[in-house]
Design a protein around this motif. Structure first.
Motif, PDB file in Angstrom:
ATOM      1  N   ALA A 131       2.369  -4.206   3.691  1.00 10.31           N
ATOM      2  CA  ALA A 131       3.546  -4.172   2.825  1.00 10.31           C
ATOM      3  C   ALA A 131       3.532  -5.295   1.793  1.00 10.31           C
ATOM      4  CB  ALA A 131       4.810  -4.265   3.673  1.00 10.31           C
ATOM      5  N   GLU A 132       2.647  -6.285   1.999  1.00  9.31           N
ATOM      6  CA  GLU A 132       2.701  -7.484   1.159  1.00  9.31           C
ATOM      7  C   GLU A 132       2.300  -7.228  -0.289  1.00  9.31           C
ATOM      8  OE1 GLU A 132       0.418 -10.338   3.297  1.00  9.31           O
ATOM      9  OE2 GLU A 132       1.876 -10.392   4.943  1.00  9.31           O
ATOM     10  N   CYS A 162       0.843  -1.194   0.000  1.00  6.96           N
ATOM     11  CA  CYS A 162       0.000   0.000   0.000  1.00  6.96           C
ATOM     12  C   CYS A 162       0.881   1.247   0.000  1.00  6.96           C
ATOM     13  CB  CYS A 162      -0.899  -0.011   1.233  1.00  6.96           C
ATOM     14  SG  CYS A 162      -1.840   1.510   1.410  1.00  6.96           S
ATOM     15  N   SER A 163       0.658   2.134  -0.953  1.00  8.37           N
ATOM     16  CA  SER A 163       1.501   3.327  -1.090  1.00  8.37           C
ATOM     17  C   SER A 163       1.434   4.236   0.127  1.00  8.37           C
ATOM     18  CB  SER A 163       1.061   4.138  -2.310  1.00  8.37           C
ATOM     19  OG  SER A 163       1.087   3.351  -3.448  1.00  8.37           O
ATOM     20  N   CYS A 218       0.558   6.061   7.216  1.00  6.99           N
ATOM     21  CA  CYS A 218      -0.731   5.626   7.750  1.00  6.99           C
ATOM     22  C   CYS A 218      -0.599   5.212   9.208  1.00  6.99           C
ATOM     23  CB  CYS A 218      -1.246   4.455   6.913  1.00  6.99           C
ATOM     24  SG  CYS A 218      -2.847   3.840   7.472  1.00  6.99           S
ATOM     25  N   PRO A 219      -1.444   5.752  10.092  1.00  7.09           N
ATOM     26  CA  PRO A 219      -1.355   5.384  11.509  1.00  7.09           C
ATOM     27  C   PRO A 219      -1.818   3.948  11.772  1.00  7.09           C
ATOM     28  CG  PRO A 219      -3.220   6.849  11.123  1.00  7.09           C
ATOM     29  CD  PRO A 219      -2.476   6.765   9.830  1.00  7.09           C
ATOM     30  N   ALA A 269     -15.885   2.015  -2.400  1.00  3.83           N
ATOM     31  CA  ALA A 269     -14.984   0.980  -2.898  1.00  3.83           C
ATOM     32  C   ALA A 269     -13.612   1.457  -2.485  1.00  3.83           C
ATOM     33  CB  ALA A 269     -15.085   0.869  -4.404  1.00  3.83           C
ATOM     34  N   VAL A 270     -12.938   0.696  -1.636  1.00  7.44           N
ATOM     35  CA  VAL A 270     -11.745   1.236  -1.007  1.00  7.44           C
ATOM     36  C   VAL A 270     -10.574   0.263  -1.117  1.00  7.44           C
ATOM     37  CG1 VAL A 270     -12.472   0.396   1.267  1.00  7.44           C
ATOM     38  CG2 VAL A 270     -10.827   2.284   1.108  1.00  7.44           C
ATOM     39  N   ALA A 271      -9.387   0.807  -1.349  1.00  5.83           N
ATOM     40  CA  ALA A 271      -8.191  -0.020  -1.445  1.00  5.83           C
ATOM     41  C   ALA A 271      -7.475   0.001  -0.103  1.00  5.83           C
ATOM     42  CB  ALA A 271      -7.291   0.497  -2.556  1.00  5.83           C
ATOM     43  N   CYS A 272      -8.106  -0.641   0.906  1.00  2.28           N
ATOM     44  CA  CYS A 272      -7.504  -0.709   2.231  1.00  2.28           C
ATOM     45  C   CYS A 272      -7.887  -2.043   2.853  1.00  2.28           C
ATOM     46  CB  CYS A 272      -7.997   0.450   3.099  1.00  2.28           C
ATOM     47  SG  CYS A 272      -7.262   0.440   4.756  1.00  2.28           S
ATOM     48  N   LEU A 273      -6.961  -2.606   3.632  1.00  7.16           N
ATOM     49  CA  LEU A 273      -7.230  -3.913   4.226  1.00  7.16           C
ATOM     50  C   LEU A 273      -8.177  -3.808   5.423  1.00  7.16           C
ATOM     51  CD1 LEU A 273      -3.601  -5.366   4.115  1.00  7.16           C
ATOM     52  CD2 LEU A 273      -5.495  -5.850   2.546  1.00  7.16           C
ATOM     53  N   ARG A 274      -8.181  -2.646   6.083  1.00  6.09           N
ATOM     54  CA  ARG A 274      -8.993  -2.547   7.300  1.00  6.09           C
ATOM     55  C   ARG A 274      -9.845  -1.279   7.318  1.00  6.09           C
ATOM     56  NH1 ARG A 274      -4.345  -4.606   8.839  1.00  6.09           N
ATOM     57  NH2 ARG A 274      -3.491  -2.545   9.189  1.00  6.09           N
TER      58      ARG A 274
END
Lengths: 334, 320
Positions: free
Chosen positions: A310-311, A296-297, A302-303, A323-328
Motif C-alpha cells: 500500500a505504500e 499497487c493497484s 492479490c492473494p 520486468a515486473v512491478a511487484c515487490l515479491r
C-alpha cells in the motif's frame, strides 16, 4: 508504394516502430480529473510483434490509440509517444494526418462496425492511399493485389461488393488489407479477433503474423487473451488499471509469470491440454486506474498482498526474464 | 439483383400504393354517405335545384344505388379523370384542379427546396461543430417547428411585404421570375415548420453517424475532416433522412390550404378552403383524392430510391 513517404527520414536509422515513454492520460482537470493511464512505457521494434494484454478497462486500447494520436476528447496526455521518429503527442493536425497515412495503421476489433456499410469494399481499401494522393487506378491495383494476399478469392469482384456481403472473418481480412495498403511501419491490432468465431480467429491471427513477418512491420497486438499473446508475440506487456505491471518474452510469461496478476490471468484461462481443472476466475472485478487503491493497484485482489504493497506504486524490477512491478515476484514464480 | 426480383419488388410496391389509394378513396366517397340527413342536401347545400337536377346529382353520386355499386361508378369516373362537376363553379372538378395545380406545385416545390436545403445545412453544421452552433440550431429549430404556417404567413406579410415592401402581398405573378418572386413569402411561410423539423431530425441523424466507429476508423487512416463528413457521415445519414423528407414534403400539400388563402393565391389549397366553406362537396372530394394520390406517389418514390442509397436495404429481400 514506399517511395511517397517524406524523404530525409531514413537518415535517422533503426528507430523503433513505436516508443512510448511514461505515457499518462488524464480526463478533465482539477478535482474532477480522472486518470486513465499512468507511466505506460513500451516499445515495439521494427519487425517485432509485441503483445499488450489486459482485462477490459485496463487501458490497452487507449494506449494503442495514443500511438495514432487518437486521445479521447477532453483528455490530457503526458509523456512521449514516438512512431518511427515522429513525436505523436506534439504533432499538429497535418503531421498527425501524414503519420496516419504513411507510418502507422490500425486493425480494429469489429470489422462490421469499422467499415462503412454503405460504401463498396474497394472504396474502403483505397481510401488510405487516396487520402495521400495516390491516383485512383494505382490505388485500385494495389488493393486488388492486397486482397489476393490476404486470401480473398476474386479480388476484382470483391472490390465491387458491399461489406454486408462478406462474412466477419473475410471482412477482417479486408480490414487487414486496408491497414497494410499504406505499407505502415507500425501495425496496431486492437483485439482483431475478438469479434470473430474461434476457427476464424486462428486464421486471422496466422494471416496477421504472416503479413507482418513478410513486410517487417512492427506490430502491437492488443488482446485480453494472454495465451494467444504469449504464443504469437516476441514480447508481451501485461496491463492492469492503466499501468504496465509486467513485461516478458512471450514464452517466459507463459512458463514463469512474475506478477500475481499475470499468474491469475493464466490460471483463469481454460487449458486445452493436460488435466481438466476448475477454471479459477480472478477474484474481485477489474479496476480502472481512477478507482484503484493506493500503492499497487492490484493489491485488493492479490492473494500475496501485505501492508508494504500500500505504500507506493512498485517500481519495475527484473525477475528472471520479466520486468515486473511487484515487490515479491519470487513468491509468484520462485 | 435479378431483373425478375426487381420486377416482383416493383410490382409489390405498386400494389401497395394502389391499395392505399383505393382505401382512401372509399373513405372519401363514404364521407358523403356519413353526412347526417339526405346526402343530396349536403351536395347541393341548400341551393335551389329542379327535381331533374336533383335526380341527376343522385345518379352522378350513385345515391340511387347501393354503396358498393355507387362507389364503383364514382371511382370509375374518377379513373377517367372525371371528378364530377363543381356545384359552385358549374365546371368540371378536374378542370378546376388542373388549372390550379401549376401554382400549387411550384409553391410546394419551392418551399420543399428551401426547407430541405436550409434544414440539412443547419443540421449538418450544428452536428459537426457542436457547442454553441449546436445550441443555437436547437433554439432555432424549436422556434420554427412551433410556428404554424398561418403565424409565419402573418409575420412575413407584415415585415417583408407591408413593412419593407420587398415582396408582394398577394397574387401569383406571371412569368417564371415574377412568379418565384411572388411565391417567395408563401414558400418561406410553408417551409418554416418543415425546416425546423428537418433541422432537428437531421442533426440527430448526422450526430448519430458521426459517433459511428467507421468514422473514427476513417480518421485513424488520415482521411481529412471534410472528406470524412462527406463520405462517411452525410452519405450514411441520407437514407434515414430521405424517408423523413418524403413525409414532410408530402405534408406540405396540406399546408397549401392555409398559406394560399393567406397570400391570396389561386391554387388547389385555396380552392379547397373556399369549397369547404361553400359546401362544394364534389370539389372537396376531388382535392382530397388528388392529395392522397400525390402523398402516396411521393412516398412510393422515396421507398424506391432507398435501395440505391443504402445497399443493405435489399430489393424485396431478394437483393443479395
Amino acid at each position: 508504394m514506399l517511395d511517397d513517404k517524406p524523404a530525409g527520414e531514413e537518415a535517422t536509422t533503426r528507430r523503433d516502430a513505436l516508443d512510448v515513454a511514461r505515457l499518462g492520460l488524464t480526463l478533465g482537470a482539477g478535482d474532477g480529473a480522472v486518470p486513465l493511464l499512468a507511466d505506460v512505457t513500451l516499445r515495439v521494434g521494427r519487425g517485432e510483434t509485441v503483445g499488450l494484454v489486459g482485462e477490459s478497462g485496463s487501458g490497452k486500447s487507449l494506449t494503442a490509440r495514443a500511438a495514432l494520436g487518437m486521445v479521447p476528447r477532453g483528455a490530457r496526455a503526458t509523456g512521449r509517444v514516438t512512431v518511427s521518429g515522429v513525436d505523436v503527442l506534439a504533432a499538429g493536425r497535418r503531421a498527425l494526418r501524414d503519420l496516419r497515412r504513411t507510418r502507422a495503421s490500425m486493425v480494429f476489433q469489429d470489422p462490421r462496425a469499422s467499415i462503412n456499410p454503405v460504401r463498396r469494399v474497394g472504396d474502403y481499401l483505397t481510401e488510405g492511399l487516396r487520402a495521400r494522393g495516390t491516383p485512383a487506378g494505382a490505388a485500385a491495383e494495389r488493393a486488388r493485389e492486397l486482397l489476393g494476399q490476404v486470401g480473398i478469392a476474386d479480388p476484382a469482384g470483391a472490390m465491387r461488393r458491399f461489406p454486408h456481403q462478406f462474412s466477419g472473418g473475410m471482412l477482417q481480412r479486408v480490414m487487414i488489407a486496408g491497414a497494410l495498403s499504406t505499407e505502415p511501419e507500425l501495425l496496431l491490432a486492437d483485439e482483431p479477433t475478438t469479434a470473430l468465431d474461434v476457427t476464424t480467429q486462428a486464421e486471422v491471427v496466422a494471416l496477421l503474423k504472416e503479413m507482418q513477418r513478410a513486410r517487417g512491420t512492427g506490430m502491437l497486438f492488443v488482446t485480453h487473451d494472454l495465451d494467444l499473446a504469449a504464443a504469437i508475440c516476441d514480447r508481451v506487456y501485461v496491463m492492469y488499471a492503466g499501468r504496465i505491471v509486467e513485461e516478458a518474452p512471450g514464452r517466459a510469461l507463459f512458463t514463469a509469470p512474475a506478477h500475481p496478476y499475470t499468474r491469475a490471468l493464466l490460471e483463469a484461462s481454460p487449458s486445452a491440454h493436460g488435466d481438466r481443472v476448475a477454471i479459477k476466475a480472478v477474484a474481485g472485478r477489474p479496476r480502472a486506474l481512477a478507482e484503484s487503491p493506493s500503492g499497487c493497484s492490484f493489491r485488493d485482489r492479490c492473494p500475496l498482498a501485505d501492508d508494504r504493497c500500500a505504500e507506493a506504486v512498485p517500481a519495475h524490477r527484473t525477475h528472471r526474464a520479466s520486468a515486473v512491478a511487484c515487490l515479491r515476484p519470487e513468491l509468484v514464480s520462485p | 439483383m435479378t431483373a425478375r426480383a426487381l420486377a416482383a419488388w416493383l410490382g409489390k410496391r405498386a400494389l401497395g400504393a394502389v391499395l392505399t389509394i383505393v382505401l382512401a378513396s372509399v373513405l372519401i366517397y363514404g364521407a358523403l354517405r356519413l353526412v347526417p340527413g339526405d346526402p343530396v342536401l349536403a351536395l347541393t347545400a341548400g341551393r335551389r335545384l329542379t327535381p331533374d337536377q336533383i335526380e341527376a346529382v343522385r345518379h352522378r353520386y350513385g345515391l340511387d344505388q347501393g354503396f358498393v355499386r355507387g362507389y364503383l361508378s364514382w371511382a370509375g369516373d374518377a379513373l377517367r379523370l372525371d371528378l364530377g362537376t363543381s356545384l359552385n363553379y358549374q365546371t368540371g372538378v378536374s378542370t378546376l384542379i388542373s388549372g390550379r395545380l401549376g401554382v400549387s406545385g411550384l409553391l410546394i416545390a419551392y418551399s420543399a427546396v428551401l426547407a430541405v436545403l436550409f434544414g440539412s445545412v443547419v443540421a449538418l453544421v450544428s452536428a459537426v461543430r457542436g457547442g454553441l452552433a449546436d445550441r443555437a440550431a436547437t433554439v432555432l429549430a424549436s422556434v420554427t417547428t412551433a410556428t404554424p404556417p398561418f403565424v409565419a404567413a402573418i409575420v412575413l406579410l407584415s415585415v417583408f411585404s407591408v413593412g419593407l415592401g420587398w415582396f408582394p402581398a398577394t397574387g401569383a405573378g406571371t412569368g417564371l421570375a415574377d412568379r418565384l418572386w411572388h411565391l417567395t413569402l408563401p414558400a418561406v411561410a410553408m417551409a418554416t415548420a418543415t425546416f425546423g423539423v428537418l433541422a432537428r431530425v437531421g442533426n440527430a441523424a448526422f450526430a448519430e453517424e458521426l459517433r459511428r466507429e467507421h468514422v473514427e476508423v476513417a480518421r485513424s487512416r488520415g482521411v481529412g475532416g471534410a472528406a470524412v463528413v462527406r463520405r462517411h457521415v452525410v452519405r450514411n445519414a441520407l437514407a434515414p433522412l430521405l424517408t423523413v423528407i418524403g413525409l414532410l414534403v408530402a405534408g406540405l400539400f396540406v399546408a397549401t390550404a392555409i398559406v394560399e388563402t393567406a397570400f391570396g393565391l389561386d391554387g388547389v389549397g385555396s380552392l379547397l378552403v373556399s369549397s369547404v366553406s361553400r359546401r362544394d362537396f364534389p370539389v372537396v372530394q376531388g382535392v382530397g383524392l388528388v392529395a392522397v394520390v400525390l402523398f402516396v406517389a411521393v412516398n412510393t418514390l422515396t421507398d424506391l430510391a432507398l435501395p440505391f442509397i443504402d445497399p443493405r436495404v435489399t430489393v424485396g429481400g431478394l437483393g443479395r
